[in-house]
Design a protein around this motif. Structure first.
Motif, PDB file in Angstrom:
ATOM      1  N   ILE A 106      41.059  44.543  33.455  1.00 52.91           N
ATOM      2  CA  ILE A 106      40.808  44.808  34.327  1.00 52.91           C
ATOM      3  C   ILE A 106      41.274  46.780  35.081  1.00 52.91           C
ATOM      4  O   ILE A 106      42.718  46.726  34.203  1.00 52.91           O
ATOM      5  CB  ILE A 106      41.524  43.981  35.374  1.00 52.91           C
ATOM      6  CG1 ILE A 106      41.160  42.281  35.663  1.00 52.91           C
ATOM      7  CG2 ILE A 106      41.860  44.755  37.144  1.00 52.91           C
ATOM      8  CD1 ILE A 106      42.165  41.825  36.796  1.00 52.91           C
TER       9      ILE A 106
ATOM     10  N   ASN B 230      42.603  49.448  37.073  1.00 53.89           N
ATOM     11  CA  ASN B 230      43.114  49.368  38.584  1.00 53.89           C
ATOM     12  C   ASN B 230      42.800  50.408  38.987  1.00 53.89           C
ATOM     13  O   ASN B 230      43.337  51.446  38.873  1.00 53.89           O
ATOM     14  CB  ASN B 230      44.883  49.121  38.286  1.00 53.89           C
ATOM     15  CG  ASN B 230      44.967  48.781  39.725  1.00 53.89           C
ATOM     16  OD1 ASN B 230      44.483  49.273  40.722  1.00 53.89           O
ATOM     17  ND2 ASN B 230      46.349  48.374  39.816  1.00 53.89           N
TER      18      ASN B 230
ATOM     19  N   ASP C 298      42.353  50.310  41.889  1.00 51.16           N
ATOM     20  CA  ASP C 298      42.794  50.375  43.775  1.00 51.16           C
ATOM     21  C   ASP C 298      43.919  51.777  44.159  1.00 51.16           C
ATOM     22  O   ASP C 298      44.904  51.175  44.393  1.00 51.16           O
ATOM     23  CB  ASP C 298      43.340  49.300  43.996  1.00 51.16           C
ATOM     24  CG  ASP C 298      43.731  49.082  46.186  1.00 51.16           C
ATOM     25  OD1 ASP C 298      42.549  48.616  46.147  1.00 51.16           O
ATOM     26  OD2 ASP C 298      44.838  48.721  45.694  1.00 51.16           O
TER      27      ASP C 298
ATOM     28  N   TYR D  40      36.676  43.945  34.967  1.00 54.78           N
ATOM     29  CA  TYR D  40      36.316  43.964  36.168  1.00 54.78           C
ATOM     30  C   TYR D  40      36.429  45.762  36.412  1.00 54.78           C
ATOM     31  O   TYR D  40      37.894  46.133  35.771  1.00 54.78           O
ATOM     32  CB  TYR D  40      37.018  43.477  37.638  1.00 54.78           C
ATOM     33  CG  TYR D  40      36.265  41.583  37.274  1.00 54.78           C
ATOM     34  CD1 TYR D  40      35.075  41.585  37.875  1.00 54.78           C
ATOM     35  CD2 TYR D  40      37.075  40.733  36.116  1.00 54.78           C
ATOM     36  CE1 TYR D  40      35.186  40.416  38.394  1.00 54.78           C
ATOM     37  CE2 TYR D  40      36.135  39.300  36.256  1.00 54.78           C
ATOM     38  CZ  TYR D  40      35.735  39.056  36.943  1.00 54.78           C
ATOM     39  OH  TYR D  40      34.964  37.850  37.237  1.00 54.78           O
TER      40      TYR D  40
ATOM     41  N   TYR E   6      37.973  47.409  39.636  1.00 53.09           N
ATOM     42  CA  TYR E   6      38.758  46.912  41.078  1.00 53.09           C
ATOM     43  C   TYR E   6      38.151  48.243  41.314  1.00 53.09           C
ATOM     44  O   TYR E   6      39.456  49.084  41.072  1.00 53.09           O
ATOM     45  CB  TYR E   6      39.568  46.308  40.676  1.00 53.09           C
ATOM     46  CG  TYR E   6      40.261  45.967  42.397  1.00 53.09           C
ATOM     47  CD1 TYR E   6      40.075  44.389  42.581  1.00 53.09           C
ATOM     48  CD2 TYR E   6      41.050  46.474  42.875  1.00 53.09           C
ATOM     49  CE1 TYR E   6      40.681  44.249  43.922  1.00 53.09           C
ATOM     50  CE2 TYR E   6      41.867  46.562  44.888  1.00 53.09           C
ATOM     51  CZ  TYR E   6      41.506  45.185  45.023  1.00 53.09           C
ATOM     52  OH  TYR E   6      41.900  44.338  46.071  1.00 53.09           O
TER      53      TYR E   6
ATOM     54  N   PHE F   8      33.710  45.471  41.398  1.00 49.66           N
ATOM     55  CA  PHE F   8      34.678  44.615  42.073  1.00 49.66           C
ATOM     56  C   PHE F   8      35.049  45.481  43.286  1.00 49.66           C
ATOM     57  O   PHE F   8      36.629  47.027  43.392  1.00 49.66           O
ATOM     58  CB  PHE F   8      36.264  43.763  41.849  1.00 49.66           C
ATOM     59  CG  PHE F   8      36.276  42.411  42.901  1.00 49.66           C
ATOM     60  CD1 PHE F   8      36.025  41.699  42.974  1.00 49.66           C
ATOM     61  CD2 PHE F   8      37.510  43.591  43.878  1.00 49.66           C
ATOM     62  CE1 PHE F   8      36.171  40.726  44.247  1.00 49.66           C
ATOM     63  CE2 PHE F   8      37.610  42.134  45.131  1.00 49.66           C
ATOM     64  CZ  PHE F   8      37.253  41.106  44.928  1.00 49.66           C
TER      65      PHE F   8
ATOM     66  N   GLY G  68      37.878  46.528  46.248  1.00 51.17           N
ATOM     67  CA  GLY G  68      38.526  45.709  47.100  1.00 51.17           C
ATOM     68  C   GLY G  68      38.603  46.850  48.773  1.00 51.17           C
ATOM     69  O   GLY G  68      37.720  47.070  48.698  1.00 51.17           O
TER      70      GLY G  68
ATOM     71  N   CYS H  75      47.264  45.463  46.952  1.00 48.85           N
ATOM     72  CA  CYS H  75      46.446  45.183  46.011  1.00 48.85           C
ATOM     73  C   CYS H  75      46.307  46.053  45.079  1.00 48.85           C
ATOM     74  O   CYS H  75      46.100  45.797  43.816  1.00 48.85           O
ATOM     75  CB  CYS H  75      44.840  44.494  46.606  1.00 48.85           C
ATOM     76  SG  CYS H  75      44.360  43.237  47.161  1.00 48.85           S
TER      77      CYS H  75
ATOM     78  N   LEU I   6      46.466  42.232  42.717  1.00 46.83           N
ATOM     79  CA  LEU I   6      45.093  42.581  42.858  1.00 46.83           C
ATOM     80  C   LEU I   6      44.436  41.327  42.410  1.00 46.83           C
ATOM     81  O   LEU I   6      43.378  41.545  42.472  1.00 46.83           O
ATOM     82  CB  LEU I   6      44.921  43.960  41.604  1.00 46.83           C
ATOM     83  CG  LEU I   6      43.806  44.213  41.182  1.00 46.83           C
ATOM     84  CD1 LEU I   6      44.220  45.996  40.526  1.00 46.83           C
ATOM     85  CD2 LEU I   6      43.151  44.020  39.739  1.00 46.83           C
TER      86      LEU I   6
ATOM     87  N   SER J 206      43.312  39.222  44.653  1.00 43.71           N
ATOM     88  CA  SER J 206      42.354  39.328  45.265  1.00 43.71           C
ATOM     89  C   SER J 206      40.779  39.075  44.592  1.00 43.71           C
ATOM     90  O   SER J 206      39.903  38.504  45.150  1.00 43.71           O
ATOM     91  CB  SER J 206      42.060  41.139  45.649  1.00 43.71           C
ATOM     92  OG  SER J 206      40.925  41.494  46.901  1.00 43.71           O
ATOM     93  N   ILE J 207      41.223  39.580  43.083  1.00 44.51           N
ATOM     94  CA  ILE J 207      39.119  39.140  42.810  1.00 44.51           C
ATOM     95  C   ILE J 207      38.707  37.349  43.125  1.00 44.51           C
ATOM     96  O   ILE J 207      37.494  37.177  42.404  1.00 44.51           O
ATOM     97  CB  ILE J 207      39.541  39.861  41.063  1.00 44.51           C
ATOM     98  CG1 ILE J 207      39.749  40.870  41.069  1.00 44.51           C
ATOM     99  CG2 ILE J 207      38.180  38.972  40.615  1.00 44.51           C
ATOM    100  CD1 ILE J 207      39.555  41.428  39.607  1.00 44.51           C
TER     101      ILE J 207
END
Length: 641
Positions: free
Chosen positions: A215, A217, A219, A256, A258, A299, A301, A307, A313, A316-317
């Motif tokens: 993933i 990140n 965010d 992913y 995010y 994805f 957010g 998150c 996080l 959330s996914i």
């Protein structure tokens, strides 16, 4: 002799380089249209340039590019003419009107319009260049090197500038060798904690559980921070390439990205880049014919700060509320859908592709030691002249970043502190300005590298109010799951508010410090563990300001509304001038005896709009704290009647 994926990539790279070379053989225009450029009117400038070229029957390429870092001067336009005597020129503060002149005089004519020039893009003999600015002695763009130079929606431009060479090289290596290379480079996570990247990677790779996930990140929720957004908007393929290499190293087949939905342009450009990478066989099944397959899903957010915490996080996914959970187990062994999962920050992954393509020696030379190698990207905000993005090698001092790169404090004000590391970072005073920027030094000083937010404060900022502001942010963003975070941050905020209102008692400071240490020690996730940092650092370096609020009812910065008042000095007030009267939105200013203007303190909401309204030659309005020093206003109030 190369074969397989290397040969396939070499063909693609040769075509991309050919296209890139052709681009430089004709006039071209770059317009900065990242979010910073758009907020300043970049899209209107872009539209104007295209309309003017169309009217003139010209088909000169006009490229949308990302953030160039000089956000203070947006919108930015770069004009390059290969047959000109001048190097490509960067124009700043461009309006649609200036854009029309640039098209007429600089593009279609021979006048370089130097009156609008910010600097030449490259060092040359004829014009001062951006590289002549003091900041370029310290800056080292690596993660930002393509930002503002290439079209983020054109994968070939990324490839022509070295992009995907790291992936090409990695696919020729064994996954364990990729991990070993990143280990020797000493790459630490750029998302905040600075944890070793390969410790996570090895844990995940060595897990017998499958499938494994990766993933990114994105965010980014820190106030004043926009580094990750800028990279995703300006150079999304660098992050995608890093993800593919990381996935190859740990053995993941699905990943992913995010990105918070509040970053619509970043979402749009990442989605476009993913399609391009798949169409180019750089992503998806059997990448470059190597036999390795990897898919990335985007994805969006919902923008909750918590998150950014990796376990929240993941939840959330998974379609659950974005709440953190206890660790261990760590995500590297039990993460997304209960399977081994690696979460890396945008800048961490963008670093991976460079490390693999350029080698260990190059990356190690950028930092100061094995603990702090590479570069650091900062979003300069607050009371600094040159707001925007900058990237400097680890070890550069805070003073060099703020005063040389950032241009210092505007309006001749005095530096007071720098808040570094986002809302969970710390406030460092002037005595720490020569501190080298690295993970260990900042932690020792009570702050943290964080994701790269850097908010500069001047003499007009109250440190109690600053601590209150950041704690209010984290308190609002607390998910509420953890009792210490939920109740502890609220109680700390209440104490800070009472201090700012002049209602606190002498013992409240001790309670505040104890609470901060308890919340930091026992909270469930890093939001709670780091939320007290602004309090602890302001108590450590600015305790006298807290005491002034409590013991003297005085705000030294004259910032806290309950402890200060605006006052018009009668001797300075020009009787024929009513500028402040007309500006006051609540009609708190009236004309008193001998036409001297007076502020009705009962009506004043302390918005401060009257201060800039007073002509500078009079400078009659001042702020006073404590309120006991406010000159008697009763005679004037009587005169009003």
């Amino acid at each position: 002799m190369n074969s397989g994926p290397a040969l396939a990539f070499e063909k693609r790279k040769a075509l991309a380089e050919s296209r890139w070379k052709e681009l430089f053989q004709q006039p071209r225009i770059l317009v900065g249209t990242a979010t910073c450029g758009r907020a300043a009117g970049g899209l209107e400038v872009l539209k104007t340039i295209r309309e003017e070229l169309k009217k003139a029957g010209q088909s000169i390429p006009v490229m949308e590019v990302g953030c160039m870092g000089h956000c203070y001067a947006e919108p930015l336009v770069v004009i390059s003419k290969p047959d000109s005597d001048y190097a490509p020129i960067v124009y700043g503060y461009v309006t649609p009107e200036i854009a029309r002149l640039l098209v007429r005089d600089s593009i279609l004519g021979d006048d370089p319009s130097l009156e609008f020039m910010l600097g030449a893009l490259e060092a040359n003999e004829a014009l001062p260049s951006l590289t002549d600015l003091p900041r370029f002695r310290y800056e080292k763009p690596v993660l930002l090197e393509n930002c503002g130079r290439i079209d983020p929606e054109d994968v070939d431009q990324y490839i022509a500038n070295g992009g995907y060479a790291g992936l090409d090289k990695a696919l020729e290596m064994k996954p364990q060798d990729v991990i070993e290379l990143v280990r020797k480079a000493g790459l630490k996570g750029r998302g905040g904690a600075g944890f070793s990247t390969v410790v996570k990677w090895e844990t995940c790779r060595n897990s017998a559980e499958t499938p494994k996930y990766l993933i990114c990140n994105g965010d980014e929720g820190d106030p004043g921070a926009f580094m990750d957004r800028a990279i995703l908007e300006s150079d999304p393929h660098s992050v995608i390439e890093g993800m593919i290499i990381a996935a190859y190293a740990i053995g993941a087949g699905l990943g992913y990205i995010y990105v918070r939905a509040e970053y619509p342009l970043a979402v749009e450009r990442v989605r476009h880049a993913l399609r391009q990478a798949e169409d180019s066989n750089l992503l998806g099944k059997n990448i470059l014919g190597s036999g390795f397959s990897f898919t990335i899903r985007l994805f969006e957010g919902s923008g909750a700060f918590v998150c950014g915490e990796e376990t929240a996080l993941i939840a959330s996914i998974e379609g659950k509320p974005g709440l953190p959970r206890h660790r261990p187990p760590f995500p590297a062994t039990k993460g997304l859908f209960g399977k081994p999962t690696i979460i890396n920050n945008v800048k961490t992954l963008a670093s991976v592709s460079r490390i693999v393509s350029r080698g260990l020696g190059w990356y190690s030379s950028l930092g100061i030691n094995d603990h702090s190698s590479g570069t650091a990207v900062f979003a300069l905000a607050g009371k600094v002249v040159n707001t925007g993005l900058t990237e400097v090698p680890m070890g550069t001092s805070l003073r060099q970043v703020i005063f040389e790169v950032g241009g210092g404090i505007p309006k001749g004000k005095k530096f007071k502190a720098v808040q570094i590391g986002g809302p969970s970072g710390g406030c460092l005073p002037e005595s720490t300005l020569d501190l080298p920027i690295d993970f260990d030094s900042l932690t020792e000083a009570g702050a943290m590298m964080g994701s790269g937010g850097m908010v500069v404060l001047d003499e007009d900022d109250c440190m109690v109010d600053v601590a209150r502001f950041f704690l209010e942010f984290t308190q609002n963003e607390s998910c509420g799951k953890c009792t210490l975070c939920r109740l502890g941050t609220r109680q700390m905020l209440e104490i800070l508010q009472s201090i700012a209102q002049g209602k606190a008692m002498a013992g409240d400071l001790k309670v505040l410090a104890e609470l901060a240490r308890d919340v930091k020690a026992a909270s469930l996730c890093n939001l709670g563990k780091t939320a007290p940092n602004p309090i602890l650092t302001t108590l450590r370096y600015f305790e006298e300001e807290y005491e002034a609020h409590i013991k003297e009812g005085r705000c030294p910065a004259r910032r806290c509304p309950d402890l200060m008042a605006y006052y018009i000095i009668p001797e300075k007030c020009e009787r024929s001038c009513d500028a402040c009267v007309g500006t006051c939105t609540v009609e708190a200013i009236y004309v008193g005896q001998k036409r001297v203007k007076v502020i009705d303190q009962a009506k004043c909401v302390k918005c401060g709009t009257c201060v800039p309204a007073c002509p500078p030659q009079y400078n009659a309005i001042v702020k006073i704290s404590p309120l006991s020093e406010l000159p008697e206003a009763l005679p004037a109030l009587k005169a009003k009647g």
